[in-house]
Write an enzyme that holds these catalytic residues in place. Structure first.
Site, PDB file in Angstrom:
ATOM      1  N   LYS A  13     -48.279 -11.499 -58.769  1.00 57.51           N
ATOM      2  CA  LYS A  13     -49.262 -12.528 -58.399  1.00 57.51           C
ATOM      3  C   LYS A  13     -50.690 -11.995 -58.472  1.00 57.51           C
ATOM      4  O   LYS A  13     -51.561 -12.631 -59.032  1.00 57.51           O
ATOM      5  CB  LYS A  13     -49.021 -13.032 -56.968  1.00 57.51           C
ATOM      6  CG  LYS A  13     -47.682 -13.703 -56.737  1.00 57.51           C
ATOM      7  CD  LYS A  13     -47.592 -14.282 -55.324  1.00 57.51           C
ATOM      8  CE  LYS A  13     -47.708 -13.250 -54.221  1.00 57.51           C
ATOM      9  NZ  LYS A  13     -46.547 -12.349 -54.083  1.00 57.51           N
ATOM     10  N   ARG A 152     -50.174   1.397 -51.136  1.00 58.76           N
ATOM     11  CA  ARG A 152     -50.300   0.529 -49.971  1.00 58.76           C
ATOM     12  C   ARG A 152     -49.343   1.010 -48.891  1.00 58.76           C
ATOM     13  O   ARG A 152     -48.224   1.387 -49.193  1.00 58.76           O
ATOM     14  CB  ARG A 152     -49.951  -0.910 -50.362  1.00 58.76           C
ATOM     15  CG  ARG A 152     -51.163  -1.730 -50.717  1.00 58.76           C
ATOM     16  CD  ARG A 152     -50.789  -3.035 -51.318  1.00 58.76           C
ATOM     17  NE  ARG A 152     -49.802  -3.779 -50.540  1.00 58.76           N
ATOM     18  CZ  ARG A 152     -49.362  -4.985 -50.859  1.00 58.76           C
ATOM     19  NH1 ARG A 152     -49.822  -5.566 -51.943  1.00 58.76           N
ATOM     20  NH2 ARG A 152     -48.469  -5.595 -50.124  1.00 58.76           N
TER      21      ARG A 152
HETATM   22  P1  ADP Z   1     -47.013  -8.869 -51.541  1.00 56.72           P
HETATM   23  O1  ADP Z   1     -47.065 -10.186 -52.223  1.00 56.72           O
HETATM   24  O2  ADP Z   1     -46.762  -7.745 -52.480  1.00 56.72           O
HETATM   25  O3  ADP Z   1     -46.065  -8.840 -50.363  1.00 56.72           O
HETATM   26  P2  ADP Z   1     -49.596  -9.299 -50.176  1.00 56.72           P
HETATM   27  O4  ADP Z   1     -50.780  -8.418 -50.338  1.00 56.72           O
HETATM   28  O5  ADP Z   1     -49.690 -10.684 -50.668  1.00 56.72           O
HETATM   29  O6  ADP Z   1     -48.413  -8.506 -50.914  1.00 56.72           O
HETATM   30  O7  ADP Z   1     -49.167  -9.364 -48.634  1.00 56.72           O
HETATM   31  C1  ADP Z   1     -48.999  -8.214 -47.846  1.00 56.72           C
HETATM   32  C2  ADP Z   1     -48.747  -8.592 -46.381  1.00 56.72           C
HETATM   33  O8  ADP Z   1     -49.863  -9.317 -45.841  1.00 56.72           O
HETATM   34  C3  ADP Z   1     -47.548  -9.486 -46.098  1.00 56.72           C
HETATM   35  O9  ADP Z   1     -46.339  -8.753 -46.010  1.00 56.72           O
HETATM   36  C4  ADP Z   1     -47.952 -10.114 -44.752  1.00 56.72           C
HETATM   37  O10 ADP Z   1     -47.741  -9.243 -43.681  1.00 56.72           O
HETATM   38  C5  ADP Z   1     -49.453 -10.303 -44.913  1.00 56.72           C
HETATM   39  N1  ADP Z   1     -49.771 -11.655 -45.469  1.00 56.72           N
HETATM   40  C6  ADP Z   1     -50.359 -11.907 -46.664  1.00 56.72           C
HETATM   41  N2  ADP Z   1     -50.471 -13.234 -46.893  1.00 56.72           N
HETATM   42  C7  ADP Z   1     -49.924 -13.843 -45.799  1.00 56.72           C
HETATM   43  C8  ADP Z   1     -49.711 -15.198 -45.418  1.00 56.72           C
HETATM   44  N3  ADP Z   1     -50.068 -16.235 -46.216  1.00 56.72           N
HETATM   45  N4  ADP Z   1     -49.110 -15.450 -44.226  1.00 56.72           N
HETATM   46  C9  ADP Z   1     -48.749 -14.466 -43.417  1.00 56.72           C
HETATM   47  N5  ADP Z   1     -48.904 -13.163 -43.711  1.00 56.72           N
HETATM   48  C10 ADP Z   1     -49.485 -12.837 -44.889  1.00 56.72           C
END
Ligand code: ADP
Ligand code: ZN
Length: 210
Positions: A13, A152
C-alpha cells in the site's frame, strides 16, 4: 480523486500510494506514518499509540478517525488524496463516509505466503519514508536523501502474527463493505511493484473518464 488503498500488512500500500501521489500530484496519507511521527516526536498521544502499534493492535477507532478528519481539512487535499492504512475497521469506514466522499477503493490482493518474507526484509527511510526490500537493495542508505535505513519496530515475527490476525478479523470485512457500494477494484499484489502500479493506473484512468 479520493482513493483508498486496502490490503494486508506488507501488501505494498505504502509503495503504491507514493507512486500514485507523485503521478497525480495528490498527497498520500498514511495513518501508520502519522502515528509513527507522533511516537517519535513524543506528542501528547504518542505514548498511547506506541503501546498499540508495538503489540500489533489497532489504535482505537476514535483516535485514528480524529487524526484523519483533521488531516483531510488541510488545503493540499482539495484536489484529491490517497488513504493508505485507513480505514481499517468497518466503524472507521462508516465514520469516514460522514466527512469524506470516496471515489474508488483499490484492494491490493497478495498471497499470505509472500508477505511475511517481504515484511521481514523490509527497511524504511525514516526521513522520506521510502520503502526498501533489503533482498534487492543492498545499500544501507536511502538513495534519495542518504539517510540511514531502519527496520520498523513492529516488523518482527512475533508482532506480525497479531497484525495478520487483526487484518483478517477487522480489516478484511471492508472488502465486502466497499464491494456492496460498487467502489471496489482488485489488483494482483503478488506482481512486481511497477506491474501493480500499471494495473492501478489503468483503473484510475478508466475511473477518470466516467
Ligand atoms: P502495515 O500496513 O504494514 O501494517 P501501517 O504503517 O499501515 O503498516 O500500520 C502500522 C500500525 O499502525 C498498525 O499495526 C496499527 O497499530 C497502527 N494503525 C495504522 N493505521 C491504523 C488505523 N486506521 N486504525 C488503527 N490503527 C492503525
Ligand atoms: Zn530518504
Amino acid at each position: 480523486m479520493n482513493i483508498i488503498l486496502l490490503g494486508a500488512p506488507g501488501s505494498g500500500k505504502g509503495t503504491e500510494a507514493t507512486l500514485i501521489a507523485k503521478d497525480y500530484c495528490i498527497p498520500a496519507i498514511s495513518t501508520g506514518d502519522i502515528i509513527r511521527y507522533n511516537i517519535k516526536n513524543k506528542t501528547q498521544n504518542g505514548a498511547i499509540y506506541e503501546k498499540y502499534i508495538n503489540s500489533g493492535q489497532l489504535v482505537p477507532d476514535q483516535m485514528v478517525i480524529d487524526l484523519v478528519r483533521e488531516r483531510l481539512m488541510e488545503n493540499d487535499t482539495k484536489d484529491g488524496y490517497i488513504l493508505d492504512g485507513f480505514p481499517r475497521t468497518v466503524a472507521q469506514a462508516k465514520s469516514l463516509a460522514t466527512f469524506a466522499k470516496i471515489d474508488i477503493v483499490i484492494f491490493i490482493d497478495v498471497d499470505f505466503n509472500n508477505i511475511e518474507e517481504r515484511i521481514l526484509s523490509r527497511k524504511i527511510c525514516p526521513n522520506c519514508k521510502t520503502i526498501y526490500n533489503t533482498k534487492t537493495y543492498k545499500n544501507n542508505f536511502c538513495k534519495f536523501c542518504k539517510t540511514k535505513l531502519v527496520k520498523r519496530d513492529d516488523d518482527s515475527k512475533e508482532i506480525l502474527k497479531n497484525r495478520f490476525d487483526v487484518y483478517l478479523k477487522q480489516t478484511e470485512p471492508l472488502i465486502g463493505f466497499y464491494k456492496e457500494q460498487n467502489l471496489l477494484y482488485r489488483v494482483n499484489g503478488n506482481n512486481q511493484k511497477d506491474e501493480v502500479y500499471d494495473e492501478i493506473k489503468q483503473i484510475l484512468q478508466n475511473e477518470g473518464k466516467k
